[in-house]
Design a protein around this motif. Structure first.
Motif, short mmCIF file in Angstrom:
data_model
loop_
_atom_site.label_atom_id
_atom_site.label_comp_id
_atom_site.label_asym_id
_atom_site.label_seq_id
_atom_site.Cartn_x
_atom_site.Cartn_y
_atom_site.Cartn_z
N LEU A 37 0.82 -1.20 0.00
CA LEU A 37 0.00 0.00 0.00
C LEU A 37 0.86 1.26 0.00
N LYS A 38 1.92 1.28 0.81
CA LYS A 38 2.73 2.49 0.95
C LYS A 38 3.61 2.76 -0.26
N ASP A 39 3.85 1.75 -1.08
CA ASP A 39 4.70 1.95 -2.26
C ASP A 39 4.33 0.89 -3.30
N HIS A 40 3.55 1.28 -4.29
CA HIS A 40 3.13 0.33 -5.30
C HIS A 40 3.01 1.02 -6.66
N THR A 41 2.93 0.21 -7.70
CA THR A 41 2.77 0.72 -9.06
C THR A 41 1.43 0.26 -9.62
N ILE A 42 0.87 1.10 -10.47
CA ILE A 42 -0.41 0.80 -11.13
C ILE A 42 -0.17 0.86 -12.63
N THR A 43 -0.41 -0.25 -13.31
CA THR A 43 -0.20 -0.34 -14.76
C THR A 43 -1.55 -0.38 -15.46
N ILE A 44 -1.75 0.56 -16.39
CA ILE A 44 -3.00 0.64 -17.17
C ILE A 44 -2.66 0.30 -18.61
N SER A 45 -3.35 -0.67 -19.17
CA SER A 45 -3.09 -1.12 -20.54
C SER A 45 -4.21 -0.66 -21.47
#
Length: 229
Positions: free
Chosen positions: A94-102
């Motif tokens: 939660l404190k450090d994550h990535t979100i990838t949108i395709s």
């Protein structure tokens, strides 16, 4: 319209020095990072319960892209919204994550904000990204009216059937009760008119007397008296 969109996004970018600008083409993929390291007054002891990823666009209200919820002792709950369900992926804590949108489209262009739920200070914006998508906007799908089914027509069929039944019953009652009474009334009126047209004996006698005529009964009586005399 596209010039206005780019101009608005540039204003967002210029107003936020820490904003990360990303350029992509329709159909490509983008990865956005959300971290509490960018939060104001960040501290490792701060507690964060969840994170919202929001999208701001110049012509629409703020949209929620995804919600990330995490609490001790339970598994993380990551809930992308309907528009992004099949094309978004999240990696990290939660404190450090990535979100990838395709499969990006021009409708994904805008200003993305990572808003963490921070106790006791409420919501805090920690990361910001400006996304530019080059390409042609796809046509929105045409709205198809819902298929007509028997279930949809059932209330209408019941109403029509009930109305026909009521009309039939009313017609039968009218024929059995009203029509005979009307016929009797018409017949009685006809009889009354016929009786009015037939003159009585007194009226005939008065008419014949006025014309110098006498009924046959009186004539026969006078003849009898004459013979006797």
């Amino acid at each position: 319209m596209r010039i206005l969109s780019c101009f608005t996004l540039l204003l967002f970018l210029s107003a936020n020095a820490d904003n990360n600008a990303v350029w992509r083409t329709s159909g490509e993929t983008v990865t956005l990072r959300c971290s509490v390291a960018g939060c104001p007054n960040s501290n490792s002891n701060n507690e964060y319960e969840g994170m919202y990823l929001y999208l701001n666009q110049y012509h629409e209200e703020q949209k929620e892209v995804q919600y990330y919820h995490s609490s001790p002792g339970t598994s993380d709950n990551i809930a992308p919204r309907e528009r992004y369900k099949d094309r978004i992926q999240t990696n990290g804590s939660l404190k450090d994550h990535t979100i990838t949108i395709s499969r990006l489209t021009v409708h994904d262009s805008g200003f993305y904000r990572c808003v963490f739920i921070h106790f006791p200070h409420g919501r805090v914006t920690c990361s910001e990204h400006t996304l530019f998508i080059k390409g042609v906007a796809p046509c929105p799908p045409a709205e198809v009216p819902p298929a007509l089914t028997c279930k949809n027509h059932l209330p209408l069929v019941l109403i029509i059937g009930t109305a026909c039944t009521v009309c039939t019953i009313a017609t039968i009652i009218f024929i059995l009760l009203i029509v005979p009474r009307v016929r009797r009334w018409v017949c009685s009126r006809r009889r009354a008119r016929r009786l009015e047209r037939v003159p009585n004996n007194e009226y005939v006698y008065e008419v014949m007397t006025a014309r110098g005529l006498r009924p046959a009964l009186e004539q026969s009586s006078s003849s009898t008296y004459t013979g006797i005399a």
